[in-house]
Design a protein around this motif. Structure first.
Motif, PDB file in Angstrom:
ATOM      1  N   LYS A  77     -40.277 -61.226  23.964  1.00 27.72           N
ATOM      2  CA  LYS A  77     -39.178 -60.832  24.855  1.00 27.72           C
ATOM      3  C   LYS A  77     -37.895 -61.491  24.364  1.00 27.72           C
ATOM      4  O   LYS A  77     -37.889 -62.675  24.045  1.00 27.72           O
ATOM      5  N   MET A  90     -32.366 -57.077  28.100  1.00 29.51           N
ATOM      6  CA  MET A  90     -33.751 -57.445  27.791  1.00 29.51           C
ATOM      7  C   MET A  90     -34.387 -56.467  26.819  1.00 29.51           C
ATOM      8  O   MET A  90     -34.133 -55.260  26.869  1.00 29.51           O
ATOM      9  N   PHE A  92     -38.390 -56.187  25.741  1.00 21.96           N
ATOM     10  CA  PHE A  92     -39.763 -56.677  25.859  1.00 21.96           C
ATOM     11  C   PHE A  92     -40.693 -55.768  25.073  1.00 21.96           C
ATOM     12  O   PHE A  92     -40.619 -54.537  25.186  1.00 21.96           O
ATOM     13  N   SER A 100     -43.065 -50.939  25.601  1.00 23.77           N
ATOM     14  CA  SER A 100     -41.807 -51.651  25.434  1.00 23.77           C
ATOM     15  C   SER A 100     -40.901 -51.333  26.618  1.00 23.77           C
ATOM     16  O   SER A 100     -40.990 -50.258  27.206  1.00 23.77           O
ATOM     17  N   THR A 102     -36.685 -51.904  27.587  1.00 30.01           N
ATOM     18  CA  THR A 102     -35.362 -52.408  27.267  1.00 30.01           C
ATOM     19  C   THR A 102     -34.439 -52.170  28.450  1.00 30.01           C
ATOM     20  O   THR A 102     -34.519 -51.131  29.113  1.00 30.01           O
ATOM     21  N   ASP A 136     -35.004 -59.799  35.510  1.00 33.20           N
ATOM     22  CA  ASP A 136     -35.985 -60.604  34.780  1.00 33.20           C
ATOM     23  C   ASP A 136     -35.753 -62.105  34.991  1.00 33.20           C
ATOM     24  O   ASP A 136     -35.681 -62.561  36.135  1.00 33.20           O
ATOM     25  N   ASN A 221     -45.721 -60.455  33.820  1.00 34.81           N
ATOM     26  CA  ASN A 221     -45.211 -59.281  33.101  1.00 34.81           C
ATOM     27  C   ASN A 221     -46.132 -58.873  31.962  1.00 34.81           C
ATOM     28  O   ASN A 221     -45.868 -57.887  31.272  1.00 34.81           O
TER      29      ASN A 221
END
Length: 248
Positions: A77, A90, A92, A100, A102, A136, A221
């Protein structure tokens, strides 16, 4: 050009923009257990600055590692706090599930989200936001921003982004007494909406006296399977302290 005037003006501009803020590093490791053994580790590497003696993050990288799997990184991340300490951009990635997420700030009041689901679909959302919205790990900075409320027993209302749902939801951050951690300060984050209370379990956070996260208890997560994520107790250990205070 009058050099005698331009030099002090430029110096004042540098001070105002924080160009002389001291760069600093903050590093810590989280070990996540699901009721027994450690199922994965989080290795956090945060860069930031010390301004007026207070820590301010700029970027944050996380590597997720399974101890029993030759300590290979299985997810990552990246967070960028250029717009706000509460709403980092972000990226991830969890390749083993082909997933994924974003989150980017498209403009002054819109977040652009892309979610590649484990099934291979691409979901896209544009979500409006205001100053109450947290993204997040921005929750960690939210706690420290309201540190006086945390230690005095007051509640704080905010909204938290659910990127895979394309919306943000009302939550309450409040002190709580629990025997699940030995933290100096313990906080519960719970939904404020009546219906959401039956669908989303509260999250428990522990902090030390300096304002560093020591415990996270709740939904992770990280996926345990294609059907759902781990529910974990993450215990954090600081490996590098920033060169200034975490809280005002």
């Amino acid at each position: 050009m009058n050099t005698s005037q331009s030099v002090p003006v430029a110096f004042a501009w540098l001070l105002a923009t924080g160009a002389f803020a001291d760069e600093s590093k903050f590093q810590f490791i989280g070990r996540a257990s699901d009721g027994g053994s450690v199922v994965y580790e989080e290795h956090h590497f945060v860069s930031g600055t010390c301004r007026d003696g207070i820590w301010r993050p700029t970027t944050h990288s996380v590597e997720y590692i399974r101890p029993e799997d030759n300590r290979q990184v299985f997810a990552t991340k990246e967070l960028d706090y250029q717009h706000s300490p509460l709403r980092p951009e972000m990226d991830f990635q969890q390749p083993e599930f082909n997933e994924s997420i974003t989150v980017k700030q498209a403009n002054d009041d819109t977040l652009a989200i892309q979610w590649r689901t484990p099934s291979g679909n691409m979901e896209k959302f544009n979500v409006s936001f205001n100053d109450a919205v947290v993204v997040d790990a921005g929750f960690d900075n939210l706690v420290r921003r309201h540190w006086d409320a945390v230690i005095s027993g007051d509640a704080v209302d905010f909204r938290f982004l659910g990127p895979t749902r394309g919306d943000h939801y009302g939550f309450i951050m409040e002190p709580v007494v629990t025997d699940r951690t030995n933290a100096a300060h313990t906080i519960r984050i719970r939904p404020s909406g009546m219906i959401a209370r039956f669908l989303v379990d509260p999250i428990i956070l522990g902090y030390n006296q300096s304002g560093a996260l020591t415990d996270y208890i709740g939904l992770s997560n990280i996926r345990a399977s294609v059907d759902g994520n781990y529910t974990v107790h993450i215990r954090y250990e600081i490996t590098r302290q920033p060169d200034c205070e975490l809280t005002p």
